[in-house]
Design an enzyme around this catalytic site. Sequence first.
Site, short mmCIF file in Angstrom:
data_model
loop_
_atom_site.label_atom_id
_atom_site.label_comp_id
_atom_site.label_asym_id
_atom_site.label_seq_id
_atom_site.Cartn_x
_atom_site.Cartn_y
_atom_site.Cartn_z
N HIS A 98 0.31 -1.62 0.18
CA HIS A 98 0.15 0.29 -0.46
C HIS A 98 1.00 0.90 -0.26
O HIS A 98 -0.02 1.97 -0.25
CB HIS A 98 -0.72 0.39 0.88
CG HIS A 98 -2.01 -1.03 1.10
ND1 HIS A 98 -2.18 -2.38 1.17
CD2 HIS A 98 -3.18 -1.21 0.22
CE1 HIS A 98 -3.16 -2.87 1.14
NE2 HIS A 98 -3.45 -2.48 -0.10
N ARG A 157 -10.61 4.69 -1.69
CA ARG A 157 -10.05 3.98 -0.36
C ARG A 157 -10.08 4.30 1.04
O ARG A 157 -9.08 5.43 1.36
CB ARG A 157 -8.32 3.61 -0.80
CG ARG A 157 -8.48 1.97 -1.90
CD ARG A 157 -7.06 2.27 -1.91
NE ARG A 157 -6.42 1.08 -2.09
CZ ARG A 157 -6.09 0.79 -4.27
NH1 ARG A 157 -6.01 2.20 -4.92
NH2 ARG A 157 -5.63 -0.43 -4.88
N ARG A 176 -15.53 2.29 -0.99
CA ARG A 176 -15.39 1.37 -0.23
C ARG A 176 -15.41 1.44 1.29
O ARG A 176 -14.34 2.07 1.64
CB ARG A 176 -14.35 1.38 -0.64
CG ARG A 176 -13.70 -0.82 -0.12
CD ARG A 176 -12.51 -1.11 -0.59
NE ARG A 176 -11.40 -0.50 -0.13
CZ ARG A 176 -9.57 -0.68 -0.72
NH1 ARG A 176 -10.11 -2.12 -1.82
NH2 ARG A 176 -8.63 -0.21 -0.50
N GLU A 226 -12.12 -9.97 -4.47
CA GLU A 226 -10.07 -10.21 -4.09
C GLU A 226 -9.68 -11.64 -3.53
O GLU A 226 -9.11 -11.24 -3.75
CB GLU A 226 -10.21 -9.43 -2.64
CG GLU A 226 -10.39 -8.48 -3.33
CD GLU A 226 -10.20 -7.28 -2.22
OE1 GLU A 226 -8.73 -6.17 -2.36
OE2 GLU A 226 -10.84 -6.99 -1.48
N ASN A 249 -4.84 -6.89 -7.15
CA ASN A 249 -3.42 -6.76 -5.74
C ASN A 249 -4.22 -8.04 -4.82
O ASN A 249 -2.76 -8.26 -4.74
CB ASN A 249 -3.46 -5.08 -5.51
CG ASN A 249 -3.16 -4.35 -5.94
OD1 ASN A 249 -3.32 -4.84 -7.61
ND2 ASN A 249 -4.34 -2.83 -5.68
N ASP A 250 -4.88 -8.33 -4.35
CA ASP A 250 -5.30 -9.28 -3.32
C ASP A 250 -5.66 -10.63 -3.84
O ASP A 250 -4.93 -10.80 -3.35
CB ASP A 250 -6.01 -8.35 -2.88
CG ASP A 250 -5.62 -7.98 -1.09
OD1 ASP A 250 -5.12 -7.97 -1.01
OD2 ASP A 250 -6.55 -7.11 -0.98
N ARG A 265 2.08 -9.31 -0.99
CA ARG A 265 1.77 -8.42 -1.54
C ARG A 265 3.31 -7.88 -1.59
O ARG A 265 3.74 -6.75 -2.03
CB ARG A 265 0.63 -7.85 -2.58
CG ARG A 265 0.27 -7.38 -0.70
CD ARG A 265 -1.40 -7.69 -1.40
NE ARG A 265 -1.06 -5.48 -2.01
CZ ARG A 265 -2.29 -4.56 -1.77
NH1 ARG A 265 -3.73 -5.89 -1.50
NH2 ARG A 265 -2.80 -4.02 -2.11
N CYS A 284 -10.27 -2.91 -10.52
CA CYS A 284 -10.04 -1.66 -9.71
C CYS A 284 -8.16 -2.23 -9.26
O CYS A 284 -7.84 -1.36 -8.62
CB CYS A 284 -10.39 -0.82 -9.20
SG CYS A 284 -10.90 -1.87 -7.23
C1 PEP Z 1 -7.22 -4.64 -4.60
O1 PEP Z 1 -6.55 -5.43 -3.77
O2 PEP Z 1 -6.97 -4.92 -6.19
C2 PEP Z 1 -7.47 -3.71 -4.37
C3 PEP Z 1 -7.90 -2.61 -4.98
O3 PEP Z 1 -7.41 -3.23 -3.17
P1 PEP Z 1 -6.17 -2.72 -2.47
O4 PEP Z 1 -5.06 -2.45 -3.09
O5 PEP Z 1 -6.51 -1.89 -1.17
O6 PEP Z 1 -5.53 -3.93 -1.01
MG MG Z 2 -7.40 -5.63 -1.53
#
Ligand code: PEP
Ligand code: MG
Length: 587
Positions: A190, A298, A336, A437, A460-461, A471, A508
């Site tokens: 993040h 976020r 979110r 996710e 991402n998750d 990650r 996203c």
């Molecule tokens: C994701 O996991 O792809 C996402 C958009 O949420 P974050 O990156 O905030 O975990």
């Molecule tokens: Mg996420």
Amino acid sequence: MKIFQGIPVSPGVSIGPLTIVDSAVRVRRRKVEPRQVEQELERLATAFPAAQQKLEANRDAVGRQLGKEYAQIFEAHLLILNDPKLRGKIETSIRDDLNSAERAVEKNFDQYAELLRGLQDATYAERANDIVDVKTRLLNELLKANQDSGAASERPAILVASNLTPSAASNLDPAKTLGIAAETGGLGSHTAIVATALQIPTVLGVGAFVAQATDGATAIIDGDSGRLILEPTDEMLRKYVAKRDALRREKELLTTNYASASAITKDDVTIEISGNIEFPYEASECRNYGAHGVGLYRTEFLYLSQNDGKLPDEETHFQAYKSVAEKMEGRPVVIRTFDLGADKLPEGLTFASAKEPNPFMGLRSIRLSLRNTEMFRVQLRAILRASVFGKIRVMFPLVSTITEFRQAKMIFRDVCEELAEENIPFDPDIPLGIMVETPATALMLELFVHEVDFFSIGTNDLLQYTMAVDRSNKDVNFLYEQECPPLIRLIKRVVDVAKMYGKPVSLCGQMGSSPANALLLLGLGLRSLSVAPGMILQMKKVCGNVTIKECEEIAQNAMFKETSSSMRVYLQSEFRRRFPETNEYDA
Ligand code: PEP
Ligand code: MG
């Protein structure tokens, strides 16, 4: 000149003097003159009671919200803060070694923590983390005092650190932060996401280099190739000044050509390109770049940028959401609910997950909301109140079972009733969506389509949980590649099922912010992408210069790729064939 290779996480080039900072706060590690010793001791004497006051306030607030057992963490912190031996050592370090108050605090707390870690006992190791927490708190106080007196009116600089938490990154002033380099961290962290949002060229996961950096010396960050260059030669400097200027010109051209254009493919298919935001001011960027809407807000960054050690109250939430809704002037805004936990832990606030051995697998996200319903309700009330100022949608993160969604929905409906009873206006038809996710949700999507209004794929998750790879861990970053065949199969599944049931689906995750990957995603059937605001214009350009038919062919071929690297090479070659003018860094 020294050149280091890290992981490029936020594009662009920055050149400037570097400042070595503590992991959490921007503090110069400096020596002082003998005549400044008394002043440093006084600063220390002010910082201690201020930190104590905050700790006590946190203890009381957490005790009220989470229960007494969590408040005890702060009792332990208070004991450390009030340890007379430690305090004595810090004062001696200022007096005898002429260390600044910050340096003395950092040195002595770190030594103490190291000592405990060296005992190889889990209980002591945990206590070492508490010591680091208290150190950060004291440093924050010293820093704040510095800023109050104007002493820290730093010049813009490239920040280098061994580790930069998302919370610390969200408190950076983009006007004073030219670039970032850190020894730890990876593409999906993040911290990387915040750096991209702030459009600060950033390289993470460089490995040990801080010891070789000199405070104030010139450095270059190449956020496209992942290079960090310390004390560059004149020739290297000239090369990078030229690259930085070329990038600026390219951005200006994109703005002229695409800010007010829609994203329509050559065969006339409209693509929704929205923006991902972490801070309300980014909504203006989305609007200025002509985004379809905000596809992901976020909201946890509201908690992370709150540096008084308290949770944001309903009014703070409300003002943030109202301002985003108003800035977007009727365009959709997907809010979110807070996705805290794992690497997103507000400084000074201790959630249960902070002490978990496996926080990415633990009490994070919607799980934390359902455990702390009071905190969740405060946010939902504020979102609902803001819903009359624009077109708001609510999205729950990391939902992995239908039961979680039902529970969240029940709380949401209950908050709606509460507001109705209080005669507070809100939009009664707010759509409720979820992030996809986890592989569990992707595989069970047929169950969700009957109850959920929309889906957004969080790659991402989803990548992290598909590949069982942290990650943000640079040591396993080679497995965290977005062009990953199993991830692509899951995305295809989600898009196909959502479409079959007529449910809106978007994506996203960071993956969508890569133009080469966008060709594949359009080919898989996605018609809505939410990307980093800095990539909105570029994505509109890509959409306007391809047909869906050719993207579908690309997607079909991509399905035969066996590895992430062969998939990436293929997608980049298809991209470059169509956009030969694009620099290497843009793909
Ligand atoms: C994701 O996991 O792809 C996402 C958009 O949420 P974050 O990156 O905030 O975990
Ligand atoms: Mg996420």
